[in-house]
Write a protein that holds these residues in place. Structure first.
Motif, short mmCIF file in Angstrom:
data_model
loop_
_atom_site.label_atom_id
_atom_site.label_comp_id
_atom_site.label_asym_id
_atom_site.label_seq_id
_atom_site.Cartn_x
_atom_site.Cartn_y
_atom_site.Cartn_z
N ILE A 59 0.85 -1.18 0.00
CA ILE A 59 0.00 0.00 0.00
C ILE A 59 0.89 1.24 0.00
O ILE A 59 1.74 1.41 0.87
CB ILE A 59 -0.92 0.04 1.24
CG1 ILE A 59 -1.72 -1.26 1.39
CG2 ILE A 59 -1.83 1.27 1.19
CD1 ILE A 59 -2.75 -1.49 0.31
N PHE A 60 0.68 2.09 -0.99
CA PHE A 60 1.34 3.40 -1.05
C PHE A 60 0.33 4.42 -0.56
O PHE A 60 -0.79 4.48 -1.08
CB PHE A 60 1.77 3.74 -2.47
CG PHE A 60 2.69 2.72 -3.10
CD1 PHE A 60 3.83 2.29 -2.45
CD2 PHE A 60 2.42 2.22 -4.36
CE1 PHE A 60 4.68 1.37 -3.04
CE2 PHE A 60 3.26 1.30 -4.97
CZ PHE A 60 4.40 0.87 -4.31
N LEU A 61 0.71 5.25 0.40
CA LEU A 61 -0.21 6.25 0.95
C LEU A 61 0.58 7.30 1.70
O LEU A 61 1.77 7.14 1.94
CB LEU A 61 -1.26 5.60 1.85
CG LEU A 61 -0.85 5.07 3.22
CD1 LEU A 61 -2.10 4.67 3.99
CD2 LEU A 61 0.08 3.89 3.17
N GLY A 62 -0.10 8.35 2.10
CA GLY A 62 0.56 9.50 2.68
C GLY A 62 1.15 9.28 4.06
O GLY A 62 0.60 8.56 4.89
N SER A 63 2.26 9.95 4.30
CA SER A 63 2.81 10.02 5.65
C SER A 63 2.17 11.19 6.40
O SER A 63 2.41 11.37 7.58
CB SER A 63 4.33 10.17 5.61
OG SER A 63 4.69 11.35 4.91
N SER A 64 1.36 11.96 5.70
CA SER A 64 0.53 13.00 6.32
C SER A 64 -0.88 12.44 6.46
O SER A 64 -1.22 11.43 5.87
CB SER A 64 0.49 14.25 5.43
OG SER A 64 1.78 14.81 5.31
N SER A 65 -1.70 13.15 7.22
CA SER A 65 -3.07 12.69 7.46
C SER A 65 -4.08 13.29 6.50
O SER A 65 -5.23 12.84 6.48
CB SER A 65 -3.48 13.05 8.89
OG SER A 65 -2.63 12.41 9.81
N GLY A 66 -3.68 14.28 5.73
CA GLY A 66 -4.66 14.97 4.90
C GLY A 66 -5.53 15.87 5.75
O GLY A 66 -5.31 16.01 6.96
N PRO A 121 -4.85 7.81 -1.25
CA PRO A 121 -4.46 9.23 -1.28
C PRO A 121 -3.12 9.46 -0.58
O PRO A 121 -2.81 8.82 0.43
CB PRO A 121 -5.62 9.92 -0.57
CG PRO A 121 -6.80 9.07 -0.92
CD PRO A 121 -6.26 7.67 -0.85
N GLY A 122 -2.37 10.38 -1.12
CA GLY A 122 -1.07 10.73 -0.58
C GLY A 122 -0.48 11.85 -1.40
O GLY A 122 -1.16 12.49 -2.19
#
Length: 179
Positions: A7-14, A106-107
């Motif tokens: 899974i590729f996804l953000g290290s931020s929370s959005g 999302p990321g």
């Protein structure tokens, strides 16, 4: 057959909590389907939410993090396995080797970087693993439009464009990816 899904996804929370809930829900669903998760090894943002939810659901979670990020103390120490590598290039290569499929949530730029490396590697025959976009709340619509425009302008073949499977729901995405 159980798979390891990267899974590729953000290290931020959005913005807001909706993306955190999405990451946690995806993790629980993947574990419920009997699959394991490979991801970037972080404990922050969507990455942390994904890992924590999968672990809480009894799933296997394998993280791969570069030394530079581990030193910044963003590595998740409670994973099933944590691989610390020298560089981002090694991270992507090991994540690819450990995984049977790839899904982007999302990321930001790093998410797109990892996604497009796997897509270009698939195009070049480096691997033959399915690649998907979870297009939650139309997050990836501009990206999908860009890819379709590249096909229309003759820079990407329809076959290569179709290597990236998009769906708005995880169950549909897994079915279309044949996972």
């Amino acid at each position: 057959m159980p798979s390891r899904i990267c899974i590729f996804l953000g290290s931020s929370s959005g913005n807001g909590d909706e993306y955190l809930r999405l990451a946690a829900g995806v993790a629980r669903a993947i574990v419920a389907h009997g699959h394991s998760i490979v991801y970037g090894g972080g404990r922050v943002g969507l990455m942390g939410a994904l890992a924590d939810a999968a672990l809480d659901a009894g799933g296997e979670v394998v993280g791969v993090i570069p030394e530079s990020l581990e030193r910044l103390e963003v590595a998740h120490r409670g994973l099933t396995q944590l691989h610390v590598v020298a560089s981002m290039h090694e991270r992507k290569a090991l994540m690819a080797a450990l995984s049977d499929a790839f899904i982007a949530l999302p990321g930001g730029i790093g998410t797109l970087d990892e996604l497009f490396d796997m897509l270009s590697w698939r195009q070049l025959g480096v691997h033959a693993k399915p690649i998907g976009l979870l297009n939650y709340r139309d997050f990836f619509d501009p990206l999908i439009a860009q890819l379709d425009g590249m096909v229309a302008q003759g820079f990407v073949t329809r076959h290569h464009r179709d290597l990236l499977i998009a769906a708005t729901g995880l169950d549909d995405l897994l079915l279309r990816m044949r996972i």
